[in-house]
Design a protein around this motif. Structure first.
Motif, short mmCIF file in Angstrom:
data_model
loop_
_atom_site.label_atom_id
_atom_site.label_comp_id
_atom_site.label_asym_id
_atom_site.label_seq_id
_atom_site.Cartn_x
_atom_site.Cartn_y
_atom_site.Cartn_z
N ASP A 207 0.83 -1.20 0.00
CA ASP A 207 0.00 0.00 0.00
C ASP A 207 0.87 1.26 0.00
N SER A 208 0.43 2.27 -0.73
CA SER A 208 1.14 3.55 -0.75
C SER A 208 0.85 4.29 0.55
N PRO A 209 1.68 5.29 0.89
CA PRO A 209 1.39 6.10 2.09
C PRO A 209 0.01 6.75 2.02
N GLU A 210 -0.39 7.18 0.80
CA GLU A 210 -1.70 7.79 0.64
C GLU A 210 -2.82 6.79 0.96
N ASP A 211 -2.65 5.55 0.48
CA ASP A 211 -3.65 4.51 0.75
C ASP A 211 -3.73 4.20 2.24
N LEU A 212 -2.58 4.10 2.87
CA LEU A 212 -2.56 3.80 4.30
C LEU A 212 -3.22 4.93 5.10
N CYS A 213 -2.98 6.14 4.68
CA CYS A 213 -3.58 7.29 5.37
C CYS A 213 -5.10 7.25 5.25
N ARG A 214 -5.59 6.92 4.05
CA ARG A 214 -7.03 6.85 3.86
C ARG A 214 -7.66 5.75 4.71
N LYS A 215 -6.93 4.64 4.87
CA LYS A 215 -7.46 3.53 5.67
C LYS A 215 -7.59 3.89 7.14
N VAL A 216 -6.75 4.80 7.61
CA VAL A 216 -6.80 5.23 9.01
C VAL A 216 -7.85 6.32 9.23
N THR A 217 -8.18 7.04 8.16
CA THR A 217 -9.01 8.24 8.28
C THR A 217 -10.48 7.95 7.96
N SER A 218 -11.30 7.92 8.98
CA SER A 218 -12.74 7.74 8.78
C SER A 218 -13.40 9.09 8.53
N PRO A 219 -14.35 9.15 7.60
CA PRO A 219 -15.05 10.42 7.32
C PRO A 219 -15.72 10.97 8.59
N GLY A 220 -15.42 12.23 8.86
CA GLY A 220 -16.01 12.88 10.03
C GLY A 220 -15.41 12.46 11.35
N THR A 222 -11.94 11.55 14.11
CA THR A 222 -10.89 12.30 14.81
C THR A 222 -9.67 12.53 13.92
N THR A 223 -9.27 11.51 13.18
CA THR A 223 -8.08 11.64 12.33
C THR A 223 -8.32 12.67 11.24
N GLU A 224 -9.50 12.64 10.65
CA GLU A 224 -9.81 13.61 9.60
C GLU A 224 -9.74 15.04 10.14
N SER A 225 -10.19 15.23 11.37
CA SER A 225 -10.13 16.56 11.99
C SER A 225 -8.69 17.04 12.13
N ALA A 226 -7.81 16.14 12.57
CA ALA A 226 -6.40 16.51 12.72
C ALA A 226 -5.74 16.79 11.37
N LEU A 227 -6.01 15.95 10.39
CA LEU A 227 -5.40 16.14 9.07
C LEU A 227 -5.91 17.40 8.40
N ARG A 228 -7.19 17.72 8.60
CA ARG A 228 -7.72 18.96 8.03
C ARG A 228 -7.00 20.17 8.60
N TYR A 229 -6.72 20.14 9.91
CA TYR A 229 -6.01 21.25 10.54
C TYR A 229 -4.60 21.39 9.96
N LEU A 230 -3.89 20.26 9.79
CA LEU A 230 -2.55 20.30 9.20
C LEU A 230 -2.59 20.87 7.79
N SER A 231 -3.63 20.51 7.03
CA SER A 231 -3.77 21.01 5.67
C SER A 231 -4.02 22.52 5.67
N GLU A 232 -4.86 22.97 6.58
CA GLU A 232 -5.16 24.41 6.67
C GLU A 232 -3.91 25.22 7.04
N LYS A 233 -3.01 24.62 7.78
CA LYS A 233 -1.78 25.29 8.20
C LYS A 233 -0.64 25.08 7.19
N ASN A 234 -0.99 24.46 6.04
CA ASN A 234 0.00 24.22 4.97
C ASN A 234 1.22 23.44 5.48
N TRP A 235 0.94 22.44 6.32
CA TRP A 235 2.03 21.67 6.90
C TRP A 235 2.88 21.00 5.84
#
Length: 257
Positions: A207-220, A222-235
């Protein structure tokens, strides 16, 4: 790093201890290596060179000039010099000698200490495929190997050479965040270390890192909330710029060597 490489090559039985000559300015390190693996210890760099075919130059970049000056008169055209010094180009080493001395440059990283390193190789003007093959097999004893042209080495240094520090920094940051959330230090340490270690092991799969990340991230979730914040901060952009800074510093070191 030099000691780790020797231990890896001996433990994998790629080399026989009777064919290894080592020299270190620290006599205790040399004594330990000799005691563990029965390698031959030299009394000087010159003696180690005279008794070897492949000469591994495991010094800091700032120590390379002095080392090459010390061994210059003992290097033969049937030697192959293998350098792991960051930022030191093959042509910089070659110009120290009047002979066409074969040089192979390697950018390893510290996970080689755990036999899980990533080493990138390139050969100088006078090195042959046989030299590259031997050095490739040597570094396979402590991890994985790939070969690139030297023009890529500043990027390689920034990505895999410095990369372990980024990983450790993330682990440290996760531990600090855990403590700020009220977890005891020892629990925060355990959770951060084991989570990063386990996640790294999952990357060994297909699995690619992107695939693994999607498998951990459920819609709506806790993980999605954290990743959205990182994206907003241009991490991701900040991280990319940090890696670029490492590449630029590697280029500066190459120019000054």
């Amino acid at each position: 790093m030099g000691g780790a490489l020797v231990r890896g090559a001996l433990d994998s039985r790629f080399l026989d201890a009777r064919n290894v000559f080592v020299f270190d300015l620290d006599p205790e390190r040399m004594k330990a290596l000799k005691s563990e693996h029965s390698v031959a210890s030299a009394n000087s760099n010159a003696e180690a060179v005279k008794n070897s075919e492949f000469v591994f130059l495991c010094v800091k970049p700032q120590g390379m000039d002095a080392l090459l000056t010390e061994i210059k008169e003992f290097v033969r055209r049937d030697h192959c010099l293998v350098s792991i010094a960051a930022g030191v180009q093959t042509k910089t080493i070659e110009k120290h000698f009047s002979l066409p001395v074969p040089v192979v440059r390697v950018m390893p990283n510290t996970p080689a200490l755990a036999r899980c390193g990533m080493s990138v190789l390139t050969k100088g003007r006078f090195a042959q495929d046989a030299h590259l093959d031997f050095v490739s097999q040597f570094f396979l004893a402590v991890g994985k190997v790939t070969v690139l042209t030297e023009e890529h080495f500043d990027a390689v240094t920034a990505v895999s050479g410095s990369g372990p520090a980024y990983f450790f920094y993330l682990t440290e940051s996760l531990r600090r965040a855990a403590e700020e959330l009220g977890l005891p230090h020892d629990v925060a340490e355990l959770l951060s270390r084991q989570t990063l270690l386990g996640s790294a092991r999952m990357l060994e799969g297909s699995d690619s890192p992107e695939d693994l990340c999607r498998k951990v991230t459920s819609p709506g979730g806790t993980t999605e909330s954290a990743l959205r914040y990182l994206s907003e901060k241009n991490w991701a952009d900040v991280f990319a710029q940090a890696v670029r800074k490492a590449k630029e510093r590697s280029q500066e070191l190459s120019k000054s060597s």
